[in-house]
Design an enzyme around this catalytic site. Structure first.
Site, PDB file in Angstrom:
ATOM      1  N   GLU A 260      51.746  34.711  45.161  1.00  0.00           N
ATOM      2  CA  GLU A 260      50.562  35.542  45.407  1.00  0.00           C
ATOM      3  C   GLU A 260      49.326  34.875  44.805  1.00  0.00           C
ATOM      4  O   GLU A 260      49.434  33.994  43.954  1.00  0.00           O
ATOM      5  CB  GLU A 260      50.734  36.923  44.769  1.00  0.00           C
ATOM      6  CG  GLU A 260      51.245  38.008  45.698  1.00  0.00           C
ATOM      7  CD  GLU A 260      50.150  38.544  46.616  1.00  0.00           C
ATOM      8  OE1 GLU A 260      49.095  37.895  46.731  1.00  0.00           O
ATOM      9  OE2 GLU A 260      50.353  39.605  47.212  1.00  0.00           O
TER      10      GLU A 260
ATOM     11  N   ASN B 255      43.291  44.458  48.778  1.00  0.00           N
ATOM     12  CA  ASN B 255      44.125  43.286  48.551  1.00  0.00           C
ATOM     13  C   ASN B 255      43.242  42.062  48.354  1.00  0.00           C
ATOM     14  O   ASN B 255      42.397  42.053  47.478  1.00  0.00           O
ATOM     15  CB  ASN B 255      45.120  43.139  49.725  1.00  0.00           C
ATOM     16  CG  ASN B 255      46.529  42.861  49.232  1.00  0.00           C
ATOM     17  OD1 ASN B 255      46.731  42.041  48.349  1.00  0.00           O
ATOM     18  ND2 ASN B 255      47.507  43.542  49.820  1.00  0.00           N
TER      19      ASN B 255
ATOM     20  N   ASP C 176      46.766  40.788  53.907  1.00  0.00           N
ATOM     21  CA  ASP C 176      47.061  40.650  52.477  1.00  0.00           C
ATOM     22  C   ASP C 176      46.038  39.690  51.885  1.00  0.00           C
ATOM     23  O   ASP C 176      44.863  40.004  51.804  1.00  0.00           O
ATOM     24  CB  ASP C 176      48.503  40.176  52.302  1.00  0.00           C
ATOM     25  CG  ASP C 176      49.020  40.329  50.876  1.00  0.00           C
ATOM     26  OD1 ASP C 176      48.215  40.255  49.925  1.00  0.00           O
ATOM     27  OD2 ASP C 176      50.242  40.496  50.697  1.00  0.00           O
TER      28      ASP C 176
END
Length: 274
Positions: free
Chosen positions: A14, A140, A187
Site C-alpha cells: 500500500e 483513500n 484505491d
C-alpha cells in the site's frame, strides 16, 4: 502497456511513494515498510505491532507513516521510529492513505465507509491535528497538484474522485467532483503532468488513467490480480509502479506473501505531490 514484474514476497502493499531513487511502500499486514530499487531489490524496515498504510516524506527527508489500526502517525528519521501523533481521539476509523505538502503538513484519510474524514497534521515539534474534510465515502489515495492549490482524493465506496481547494493555511474548501461513476472502487492514485489521474480500480482489475470529467484515456489490465495502489517515479518520473494483490479484502491475505510490484513505462511523467 504490459506491466513487468519487479518484486514479490510481501503480504499487502500500500501507499507507494517515490523518494531519492527508491520506491517506498507499506506492507500493511506484514508490519513493515519496504523499499525497492529499479531492479526490484527489496530492503525492509520492520514495524512489529503496527499496520502501516499511508506514507509521506517531510521536507527534511523524514518519513511519516500512518499506523492504520492504532490510529497513530509514526516518524522514521533513517535510524529510529517514534510516534509523533495519536489520532484516536479524532477518529474511530482506521487511518489510510496520506499526502504531505511542501510545508510538511500531512493530510491523512480516515477510512469510514460513510462519514469518512481527512485530518491535517501540521509540521511542528508537537503537531496539531485538524479535521479539514468530512462526509467522505471511504477516503483513500490522495495527490496534490503541481501548483499546490488542489488536493484530489479517491472516495472508494463513492466510486469517485473528489477535488478540494487548498487554502493558504492548509485548510480544504471548494469541494467538487473531479470524476464520478467510476468503473470500480478507486484505491491508490497518482497524478501526471497533464492532469490525468492513474487510479487502482480494485474490482475492475485495471489501473485506469482518468481525466477531469471522468473520461478514461488508458487502461492497464491486471488479469485476475487486484490493483491496490500506484505511483509515478523512476527516471524522469515516467515509470508507473503498480501494487497488486490476489484479493480486494486485506484480511483474507493475512499470513500470505502474494502481493506483487510491477512497473510499466508511460508517456506522460508524474507531477505534483507525492
Amino acid at each position: 502497456m504490459i506491466p513487468e514484474p519487479l518484486a514479490k514476497g510481501f503480504c499487502f502493499g500500500e501507499g507507494p511513494r517515490w523518494f531519492e531513487g527508491l520506491l517506498w511502500f507499506s506492507d500493511m499486514l506484514g508490519e513493515a515498510v519496504h523499499t525497492a530499487d529499479m531492479r526490484g531489490s527489496l530492503t525492509t524496515l520492520p514495524l512489529p505491532g503496527q499496520s502501516p498504510s499511508g506514507l509521506g516524506f517531510r521536507p527534511d527527508g523524514s518519513l511519516l507513516i500512518a499506523s492504520a489500526e492504532n490510529r497513530q502517525v509514526l516518524l522514521y528519521d533513517g535510524e529510529t521510529v517514534v510516534t509523533v501523533a495519536d489520532l484516536a481521539d479524532r477518529t474511530e476509523a482506521n487511518l489510510g492513505d496520506m499526502v504531505v505538502d511542501d510545508a510538511g503538513r500531512a493530510y491523512i484519510g480516515c477510512q469510514a465507509f460513510s462519514g469518512g474524514a481527512i485530518i491535517r497534521l501540521d509540521a511542528d515539534d508537537s503537531p496539531s491535528a485538524t479535521v479539514v474534510a468530512e462526509d467522505l465515502d471511504f477516503p483513500n489515495g490522495m495527490v496534490i497538484t503541481p501548483d499546490r492549490k488542489t488536493l484530489i482524493v479517491a472516495e472508494s465506496t463513492g466510486r469517485r474522485l473528489t477535488a478540494f481547494s487548498i487554502g493558504a493555511d492548509g485548510g480544504l474548501g471548494g469541494r467538487r467532483v473531479f470524476a464520478d461513476g467510476l468503473d470500480g472502487p478507486p484505491d491508490g492514485i497518482a497524478l501526471d503532468a497533464e492532469g490525468g489521474v492513474w487510479a487502482a480500480m480494485t474490482l475492475a482489475h485495471e489501473f485506469e488513467r482518468i481525466v477531469e470529467g471522468g473520461a478514461v484515456t488508458d487502461r492497464i489490465d491486471m488479469g485476475e490480480r487486484v490493483p491496490i495502489a500506484c505511483a509515478l517515479g523512476g527516471p524522469a518520473r515516467r515509470t508507473l509502479f503498480l501494487l497488486s494483490s490476489t484479493d480486494a479484502y486485506p484480511r483474507r491475505l493475512v499470513g500470505t506473501r502474494l502481493s506483487r510490484l510491477d512497473a510499466v513505462t508511460v508517456d506522460i511523467p508524474g507531477a505534483g505531490l507525492p
